[in-house]
Design an enzyme around this catalytic site. Structure first.
Site, PDB file in Angstrom:
ATOM      1  N   ARG A  53     161.164 -26.403 -10.255  1.00 15.36           N
ATOM      2  CA  ARG A  53     161.448 -25.320 -11.213  1.00 15.36           C
ATOM      3  C   ARG A  53     160.307 -25.226 -12.226  1.00 15.36           C
ATOM      4  O   ARG A  53     159.955 -24.156 -12.699  1.00 15.36           O
ATOM      5  CB  ARG A  53     162.805 -25.556 -11.915  1.00 15.36           C
ATOM      6  CG  ARG A  53     163.050 -24.587 -13.050  1.00 15.36           C
ATOM      7  CD  ARG A  53     164.533 -24.411 -13.416  1.00 15.36           C
ATOM      8  NE  ARG A  53     165.324 -25.619 -13.380  1.00 15.36           N
ATOM      9  CZ  ARG A  53     165.260 -26.614 -14.278  1.00 15.36           C
ATOM     10  NH1 ARG A  53     164.429 -26.536 -15.302  1.00 15.36           N
ATOM     11  NH2 ARG A  53     166.021 -27.690 -14.156  1.00 15.36           N
ATOM     12  N   TYR A 105     162.027   2.541 -14.762  1.00 14.38           N
ATOM     13  CA  TYR A 105     162.918   2.169 -13.656  1.00 14.38           C
ATOM     14  C   TYR A 105     164.350   2.013 -14.192  1.00 14.38           C
ATOM     15  O   TYR A 105     164.559   1.427 -15.271  1.00 14.38           O
ATOM     16  CB  TYR A 105     162.405   0.862 -13.037  1.00 14.38           C
ATOM     17  CG  TYR A 105     163.364   0.230 -12.068  1.00 14.38           C
ATOM     18  CD1 TYR A 105     163.830   0.944 -10.964  1.00 14.38           C
ATOM     19  CD2 TYR A 105     163.822  -1.062 -12.246  1.00 14.38           C
ATOM     20  CE1 TYR A 105     164.722   0.379 -10.074  1.00 14.38           C
ATOM     21  CE2 TYR A 105     164.707  -1.641 -11.357  1.00 14.38           C
ATOM     22  CZ  TYR A 105     165.161  -0.911 -10.275  1.00 14.38           C
ATOM     23  OH  TYR A 105     166.041  -1.479  -9.403  1.00 14.38           O
ATOM     24  N   ASP A 175     154.356  -2.024 -17.331  1.00 15.19           N
ATOM     25  CA  ASP A 175     154.847  -2.294 -15.984  1.00 15.19           C
ATOM     26  C   ASP A 175     153.878  -1.589 -15.034  1.00 15.19           C
ATOM     27  O   ASP A 175     153.867  -0.359 -14.939  1.00 15.19           O
ATOM     28  CB  ASP A 175     156.278  -1.766 -15.841  1.00 15.19           C
ATOM     29  CG  ASP A 175     156.878  -2.070 -14.470  1.00 15.19           C
ATOM     30  OD1 ASP A 175     156.111  -2.190 -13.499  1.00 15.19           O
ATOM     31  OD2 ASP A 175     158.125  -2.172 -14.374  1.00 15.19           O
ATOM     32  N   LYS A 200     157.075  -4.872  -4.562  1.00 20.83           N
ATOM     33  CA  LYS A 200     156.548  -3.580  -4.148  1.00 20.83           C
ATOM     34  C   LYS A 200     155.143  -3.743  -3.542  1.00 20.83           C
ATOM     35  O   LYS A 200     154.984  -4.464  -2.588  1.00 20.83           O
ATOM     36  CB  LYS A 200     156.574  -2.636  -5.353  1.00 20.83           C
ATOM     37  CG  LYS A 200     157.942  -2.606  -6.072  1.00 20.83           C
ATOM     38  CD  LYS A 200     159.052  -2.147  -5.147  1.00 20.83           C
ATOM     39  CE  LYS A 200     160.367  -1.822  -5.796  1.00 20.83           C
ATOM     40  NZ  LYS A 200     161.136  -2.895  -6.393  1.00 20.83           N
TER      41      LYS A 200
HETATM   42  C1  LIG Z   1     158.600   0.013 -11.758  1.00 19.88           C
HETATM   43  C2  LIG Z   1     159.577  -1.067 -11.439  1.00 19.88           C
HETATM   44  N1  LIG Z   1     159.674  -2.139 -12.244  1.00 19.88           N
HETATM   45  C3  LIG Z   1     160.543  -3.135 -12.000  1.00 19.88           C
HETATM   46  C4  LIG Z   1     161.398  -3.093 -10.911  1.00 19.88           C
HETATM   47  C5  LIG Z   1     162.370  -4.214 -10.678  1.00 19.88           C
HETATM   48  O1  LIG Z   1     161.882  -5.097  -9.730  1.00 19.88           O
HETATM   49  P1  LIG Z   1     162.771  -5.966  -8.724  1.00 19.88           P
HETATM   50  O2  LIG Z   1     163.526  -4.988  -7.872  1.00 19.88           O
HETATM   51  O3  LIG Z   1     161.770  -6.779  -7.982  1.00 19.88           O
HETATM   52  O4  LIG Z   1     163.697  -6.802  -9.544  1.00 19.88           O
HETATM   53  C6  LIG Z   1     161.325  -2.004 -10.037  1.00 19.88           C
HETATM   54  C7  LIG Z   1     162.224  -1.942  -8.860  1.00 19.88           C
HETATM   55  O5  LIG Z   1     162.309  -0.937  -8.195  1.00 19.88           O
HETATM   56  C8  LIG Z   1     160.399  -0.961 -10.314  1.00 19.88           C
HETATM   57  O6  LIG Z   1     160.311   0.124  -9.526  1.00 19.88           O
END
Ligand SMILES: Cc1ncc(COP(=O)(O)O)c(C=O)c1O
Length: 372
Positions: A53, A105, A175, A200
């Site tokens: 961890r 998101y 992000d 992604k």
């Molecule tokens: C722009 C963006 N940030 C964060 C996330 C969240 O990521 P995760 O699905 O890996 O938890 C997503 C998920 O679609 C996303 O599109």
């Protein structure tokens, strides 16, 4: 001439080599999957590795590789993008004010408004695509943006926003999931922190869920590492290995995503049956509004065979979805309406297949949507 510094080399060289020197015992070229929870200690407490961890060599390689790609000194990986975002939010305190992009998101919006708002953190939402019109109020602790946004693909001038935020002492978190470090490196533009859903494009093969936070701020990185260990939302070594493997072709994949994305965006813009195309101008993410009702959009997304009807994005395969009903269902309908996200908006994650097949697939969907 000396040796090439693999942490600052070209972006493709970094994707393949940064953080991944040959394994010292055998010389294995690929970072092994250190599938272990614990490590033998030569004497009590006298060892760098104590528990997985806290540290794991496969995870360290992934963290160092992504940090190098983003031009950051520190990378801290998590078991999902949301765990990465949650960890950044955990650094806030009651009374802290966060100015957040209005088209983030749905899961980020949900975490902020339904969870962290309960702990006295104040979130306000603003369209950051016109930075000149954005006011960062005195006392703001953090500015949070996605650029391009999900799903409207709005972009923000990060350098300008960072300058504004820093004037009032706010830190800037970007992000960068949609852009990837191939198209945009926010730390170089003045942002303080970068987060990704590595699920992604970074992994790129739709077989791992993961997240990362990257920063050049030593104190913030130490806090993240503390939370990574204390709260424990860590990725397993196998997932780290798969993500490292995916990263090795990031630059190649993004080039093809971009070529296909550009061609499909240009083609959609010429079609009379498309009312509006949201296109950030690079990469493989697009969304568009079909002329017609929600039923027509539903027929469209069910008619494709190369584009798969599914949530998520950024994998080699093309995906299609209706954000209002799928990925962004957690954003209240009135908020969706207020930011211009109609129920019939169709989002495409354009993959790296052959362009003529993608185009033929969408052509068939247009026919199905029109009831032909
Ligand atoms: C722009 C963006 N940030 C964060 C996330 C969240 O990521 P995760 O699905 O890996 O938890 C997503 C998920 O679609 C996303 O599109």
């Amino acid at each position: 001439m000396g040796k090439i510094d693999l942490n600052t080399a070209g972006i493709g060289t970094r994707a393949i080599h940064a953080g991944q020197p040959p394994e010292p015992i055998t010389g294995a070229v690929m970072t092994p999957v250190f599938q272990t929870s614990t490590y033998a200690q030569p004497a009590p407490g006298a060892w760098d590795w104590e528990y997985s961890r806290t540290h794991n060599p496969t995870r360290t390689a992934l963290q160092d590789c992504i940090a190098a790609l983003e031009g950051g000194r520190h990378g801290v990986c998590f078991s999902s993008g949301m765990a990465a975002i949650d960890t950044v939010a955990r650094t806030l305190r009651p009374g802290d004010k966060v100015l957040c992009g209005d088209d983030v998101y749905g899961g980020t919006y949900r975490l902020f408004t339904k969870e962290w708002a309960n702990y006295g953190i104040e979130f306000s939402f603003v369209d950051t695509s016109d930075v000149d019109a954005v006011e960062v109020p005195e006392g703001t602790k953090m500015v949070w943006v996605e650029s391009p946004t999900n799903p409207l693909l709005k972009t923000t001038d990060i350098a300008k926003l960072a300058a504004k935020a820093h004037k009032v002492g706010a830190m800037v978190v970007v992000d960068n999931t949609f852009a990837t470090p191939i198209f945009q490196r926010p730390l170089e533009l003045g942002a303080d922190v970068v987060v990704h859903s590595t699920t992604k494009y970074l992994n790129g093969h739709s077989d791992v869920v993961g997240g990362v936070v990257v920063t050049n701020d030593d104190a913030f990185a130490a806090r993240l590492a503390f939370l990574q260990n204390a709260a424990g939302a860590v990725p397993g070594p196998w997932d780290c290995f798969l993500t490292l493997r995916g990263l090795k072709t990031l630059h190649l994949r993004m080039k093809r995503h971009d070529e296909n994305g550009r061609a499909i965006a240009a083609w959609l813009k010429t079609r009379a049956d498309v009312a509006l195309v949201h296109d950030p101008g690079f990469g493989g993410m697009l969304s568009f509004v079909l002329r017609g009702d929600l039923a027509a959009a539903t027929r469209f997304v069910q008619a494709t065979s190369v584009f798969t009807l599914a949530e998520s994005l950024g994998g080699v395969e093309s995906l299609i979805e209706l954000p209002a009903i799928m990925t962004h269902a957690s954003v209240p309908a009135e908020i969706r309406a207020s930011i211009g996200l109609p129920d019939g908006l169709i989002r495409l994650s354009v993959g790296v297949e052959d362009l003529p097949d993608l185009q033929r697939d969408l052509e068939a969907a247009f026919e199905a949507a029109a009831g032909r």
